[in-house]
Design a protein around this motif. Structure first.
Motif, PDB file in Angstrom:
ATOM      1  N   ASP A  30       7.340  -1.715   4.908  1.00  0.00           N
ATOM      2  CA  ASP A  30       8.280  -1.622   6.032  1.00  0.00           C
ATOM      3  C   ASP A  30       9.738  -1.742   5.583  1.00  0.00           C
ATOM      4  O   ASP A  30      10.520  -2.500   6.163  1.00  0.00           O
ATOM      5  N   ILE A  31      10.091  -0.954   4.571  1.00  0.00           N
ATOM      6  CA  ILE A  31      11.476  -0.920   4.100  1.00  0.00           C
ATOM      7  C   ILE A  31      12.260   0.200   4.777  1.00  0.00           C
ATOM      8  O   ILE A  31      13.488   0.118   4.912  1.00  0.00           O
ATOM      9  N   ASN A  32      11.582   1.223   5.249  1.00  0.00           N
ATOM     10  CA  ASN A  32      12.261   2.406   5.789  1.00  0.00           C
ATOM     11  C   ASN A  32      13.271   2.109   6.902  1.00  0.00           C
ATOM     12  O   ASN A  32      14.315   2.767   6.965  1.00  0.00           O
ATOM     13  N   PRO A  33      13.014   1.136   7.807  1.00  0.00           N
ATOM     14  CA  PRO A  33      14.034   0.852   8.828  1.00  0.00           C
ATOM     15  C   PRO A  33      15.386   0.452   8.242  1.00  0.00           C
ATOM     16  O   PRO A  33      16.425   0.748   8.838  1.00  0.00           O
ATOM     17  N   LEU A  34      15.392  -0.202   7.079  1.00  0.00           N
ATOM     18  CA  LEU A  34      16.663  -0.547   6.448  1.00  0.00           C
ATOM     19  C   LEU A  34      17.356   0.710   5.947  1.00  0.00           C
ATOM     20  O   LEU A  34      18.572   0.865   6.110  1.00  0.00           O
ATOM     21  N   LYS A  76      17.112   3.664   7.155  1.00  0.00           N
ATOM     22  CA  LYS A  76      17.618   4.418   8.305  1.00  0.00           C
ATOM     23  C   LYS A  76      18.918   3.831   8.844  1.00  0.00           C
ATOM     24  O   LYS A  76      19.695   4.542   9.487  1.00  0.00           O
ATOM     25  N   ARG A  77      19.140   2.550   8.582  1.00  0.00           N
ATOM     26  CA  ARG A  77      20.398   1.911   8.971  1.00  0.00           C
ATOM     27  C   ARG A  77      21.488   2.109   7.917  1.00  0.00           C
ATOM     28  O   ARG A  77      22.590   1.575   8.056  1.00  0.00           O
ATOM     29  N   GLY A  78      21.163   2.824   6.853  1.00  0.00           N
ATOM     30  CA  GLY A  78      22.132   3.037   5.780  1.00  0.00           C
ATOM     31  C   GLY A  78      22.164   1.923   4.763  1.00  0.00           C
ATOM     32  O   GLY A  78      23.104   1.834   3.958  1.00  0.00           O
ATOM     33  N   VAL A  79      21.148   1.068   4.778  1.00  0.00           N
ATOM     34  CA  VAL A  79      21.074  -0.045   3.823  1.00  0.00           C
ATOM     35  C   VAL A  79      20.346   0.447   2.580  1.00  0.00           C
ATOM     36  O   VAL A  79      19.114   0.583   2.563  1.00  0.00           O
ATOM     37  N   LEU A 110      18.837  -4.811  -1.171  1.00  0.00           N
ATOM     38  CA  LEU A 110      18.940  -4.314   0.213  1.00  0.00           C
ATOM     39  C   LEU A 110      19.316  -5.447   1.162  1.00  0.00           C
ATOM     40  O   LEU A 110      20.172  -5.283   2.037  1.00  0.00           O
ATOM     41  N   LEU A 111      18.666  -6.595   0.986  1.00  0.00           N
ATOM     42  CA  LEU A 111      18.954  -7.742   1.843  1.00  0.00           C
ATOM     43  C   LEU A 111      20.378  -8.239   1.618  1.00  0.00           C
ATOM     44  O   LEU A 111      21.032  -8.712   2.552  1.00  0.00           O
ATOM     45  N   ASP A 154       6.698  -7.843   4.952  1.00  0.00           N
ATOM     46  CA  ASP A 154       7.237  -6.894   5.916  1.00  0.00           C
ATOM     47  C   ASP A 154       8.742  -7.041   5.769  1.00  0.00           C
ATOM     48  O   ASP A 154       9.350  -7.973   6.310  1.00  0.00           O
ATOM     49  N   VAL A 155       9.368  -6.148   5.000  1.00  0.00           N
ATOM     50  CA  VAL A 155      10.768  -6.312   4.623  1.00  0.00           C
ATOM     51  C   VAL A 155      11.693  -6.242   5.828  1.00  0.00           C
ATOM     52  O   VAL A 155      12.668  -6.991   5.931  1.00  0.00           O
ATOM     53  N   SER A 156      11.390  -5.355   6.755  1.00  0.00           N
ATOM     54  CA  SER A 156      12.233  -5.240   7.945  1.00  0.00           C
ATOM     55  C   SER A 156      12.252  -6.541   8.737  1.00  0.00           C
ATOM     56  O   SER A 156      13.313  -6.998   9.193  1.00  0.00           O
ATOM     57  N   ASN A 157      11.092  -7.167   8.878  1.00  0.00           N
ATOM     58  CA  ASN A 157      11.033  -8.438   9.600  1.00  0.00           C
ATOM     59  C   ASN A 157      11.716  -9.553   8.814  1.00  0.00           C
ATOM     60  O   ASN A 157      12.394 -10.413   9.394  1.00  0.00           O
ATOM     61  N   LEU A 158      11.530  -9.568   7.497  1.00  0.00           N
ATOM     62  CA  LEU A 158      12.211 -10.567   6.677  1.00  0.00           C
ATOM     63  C   LEU A 158      13.723 -10.425   6.816  1.00  0.00           C
ATOM     64  O   LEU A 158      14.453 -11.420   6.950  1.00  0.00           O
TER      65      LEU A 158
END
Length: 642
Positions: free
Chosen positions: A228-232, A234-237, A572-573, A630-634
């Motif tokens: 679940d990295i893709n949402p980051l 998509k935010r340009g991260v 990314l974080l 779950d990277v997006s949740n983290l």
């Protein structure tokens, strides 16, 4: 479980299919190398003196505050100069050590952190300094030449009050890269594995366009899909403004990484790789592919991050120096390494002549690494280390391998430096997939599981025939340290264990019979590893590019993929939160302990599989730690201040 308990006491065959021979101190101690006599008096020896920290208890408390929301110093990380002023050795102490070294004829250099002094002298000078004699030796297994003290060295009393450890007096010990290739099992038909529905992904709008979706040929795009990295993205991260560092013991071809990213269609920041050759740098050798993997994975997960590669020789003080340089430079926001060695190889019982077989005091680099890792933590640098690829029995890969010197038993052991409490230990899982070997039936892994190749061993024993292959104990490293005590962040974690009883390393000499080399402490309340796990099984593994290894390679795995992936995720974080993340462990354990598993959890519990001893479970376990990510949740937890 009873069968696993019995397996740990069996001799370890030196003809293991997948094991490799290390020239580590343990093998030499059990089967002595040839003493070639005193080293020439003018032979150059390099030693790194790691200096004792000031106010270590206060330093550890400050580190805890930097990663505890609501604390007075939350996210107030120190610079290198601030660390030096508050916790490094004093100027007077450093001057005293350097003056003493100079009187003994050694030159020296102090790192800006005031934590370490690199000294250079002749064998005669170094031997006199440490009240020993430096001899040269030749390994009976490999023919490799090395030097080490002929008797237990002593830190001079004049500086013993400020020196914590001396690294490099011996350059016998080497470290192992933690990656593996999926075996072909001789001539047996091994049809291409296929992803199960649980792990199959699609490209395009709902998935990552650089993903392959093929087990054994996964890319960093697949990693983004699985965790679940893709949402980051998509935010340009993409890691902009962050720097990742790789600490490694082999040089490599930077073009390997750019070729990999280009071939999978990944756009990355140009001219992003910088190399720092520590102590002359590592060689282009069998470990070069490991360095390529580390750069390709970390830089692929975070395509806009800068990358610094610190490479050093795989012997002596090289590994310590590379870490010390990366931390003292304090440019990288996160650092990963994919090299390691069994923790117990440091113990006096295996290194000091005449030491008791119960002496687990540190005679190696454990203390040196620890001091450096404390500095990294207070500076906000996140550290990651591969936990190993030998399951719960870390010595197996190092002691097993095509020699005729006899057998060793296989005690439950963990890998270093991953076992240190101030580094995040990266474990391994197997993703869902279907497989078949020879004429056997198709079987499937139905859920993400602790990686251990006993599932393949059982398949062979059942459908192909017993004793065809011996895969013991290939899998994700994990277990209980018998040197480092349980850290504060694991005290209230469900599933934390103590060391098992009756664990000994015994060498079965073909002529002299069994010799007990080390009795490990039983019921020791130690640091548990790993902390986090991601896919590492070569059967559900990856492709990578390495010129040294012939170009494009597939069916590759090992926890050496996981450590750099976590490194890239941290970049990314770093961009997403706007600050360094710092030491992961107190934060991720707190999140898991408080919020548990579920739809919005930052972690996926790994409930199935085992690493030949420790089983998956819906809680912390010594095969997969607190689980996969779950990277997006983290990211959401970290941005909220949880």
């Amino acid at each position: 479980m009873f069968a696993k308990l019995q397996r740990k006491s069996l001799p370890l065959s030196l003809g293991l299919l997948l094991a490799g021979l290390s020239t580590g101190a343990l093998a030499a101690n059990a089967t002595p190398a040839v003493d070639a006599g005193a080293a020439p008096a003018n032979q150059t020896i390099q030693v790194t003196l790691v200096l004792k920290l000031r106010n270590q208890a206060a330093l550890e408390d400050y580190i805890k505050q930097t990663v505890t929301p609501g604390s007075a110093h939350f996210q107030q990380f120190l610079t290198t100069s601030q660390f030096a002023q508050q916790y490094g050795a004093t100027s007077d102490a450093i001057a005293r050590v350097q003056s003493y070294l100079q009187k003994q004829g050694l030159s020296s250099e102090v790192l800006p952190s005031n934590l370490a002094i690199r000294a250079t002298g002749t064998a005669a000078q170094v031997g006199a300094l440490f009240q020993t004699s430096i001899h040269n030796y030749v390994s009976r297994q490999s023919g490799r030449r090395f030097h080490k003290p002929a008797s237990a060295p002593q830190i001079p009393s004049a500086i013993a009050d400020v020196v914590d450890a001396a690294s490099g007096l011996s350059n016998e010990r080497t470290y192992r890269p933690h990656h593996l290739t999926a075996p072909s099992f001789a001539s047996l038909n091994h049809p291409p594995a296929k992803a199960d529905a649980l792990s199959a992904t699609t490209t395009g709008s709902s998935g990552n366009p650089t993903a392959s979706g093929v087990p054994g040929s996964y890319t960093v795009g697949d990693v983004a899909n699985f965790y679940d990295i893709n949402p980051l993205y998509k935010r340009g991260v993409l890691g902009k403004g962050a720097t990742v560092a790789i600490v490694t013991l082999s040089n490599f071809y930077p073009s390997d990484a750019t070729t990999y990213w280009s071939d999978i269609g990944l756009a990355t920041k140009p001219n992003r790789i910088k190399q720092v050759h520590v102590d002359g740098g590592g060689a282009i050798d069998d470990g070069s592919g490991e360095t390529s993997i580390d750069v390709e994975q970390s830089g692929g997960v975070a395509p806009d991050a800068n990358i610094i590669v610190y490479d050093a020789p795989n012997a002596g003080n090289g590994y310590v120096d590379a870490f010390a340089q990366a931390v003292s430079d304090n440019i990288a926001d996160s650092i990963s390494t994919s090299w390691g060695s069994p923790e117990i190889f440091n113990f006096a019982a295996l290194n000091v002549d005449g030491a008791s077989d119960t002496d687990t005091s540190d005679a190696g680099d454990l203390r040196a690494f620890h001091d450096i890792f404390l500095e990294a933590a207070v500076q906000g640098q996140s550290l990651f280390a591969a936990s190993g690829d030998s399951g719960a029995y870390d010595t197996v890969r190092d002691l097993g391998a095509g020699t005729d010197v006899g057998d060793y038993t296989a005690p439950l052991t963990v890998d270093s430096p991953a076992s240190d409490p101030y580094i995040t230990a990266a474990g391994g899982t197997t993703l869902p997939y279907s497989y078949a070997f020879g004429t056997g039936p198709t079987k499937s892994i139905k859920q993400e599981s602790v990686w251990g190749w006993d599932y393949i061993q059982n398949y062979f024993d059942t459908y192909i025939g017993p004793n065809v292959v011996d895969l013991f104990s290939t899998g994700g490293g994990g277990g209980v340290s018998v040197y480092w005590h349980t850290p504060f962040y694991q005290v209230f974690t469900n599933g934390i264990r103590v060391s098992e009883k009756n664990q000994s390393l015994v060498y079965n000499d073909p002529s002299a019979g069994p010799t007990t080399l080390l009795k490990l402490p039983s019921r020791f309340a130690g640091r548990n590893v790993p902390d986090i796990a991601l896919n590492a099984d070569p059967e559900t593994g990856y492709i990578f590019v390495s010129t040294y290894d012939g170009g494009l390679n597939s069916g590759e795995g090992g926890t050496s993929f996981v450590a750099p992936q976590l490194n890239g995720i941290t970049a990314l974080l770093r961009q997403s939160t706007g600050h360094r993340i710092g030491l992961w462990n107190p934060q991720v354990y707190a999140i898991q302990n408080v919020f548990g598993y579920g739809r919005f959890s930052a972690f996926n519990s790994v409930r199935a599989g085992d690493n030949w001893f420790y089983d998956g479970a819906p809680r912390y376990n010594q095969g997969a730690g607190i689980g996969s990510l779950d990277v997006s949740n983290l990211d959401a937890f970290l941005r909220s201040g949880f």
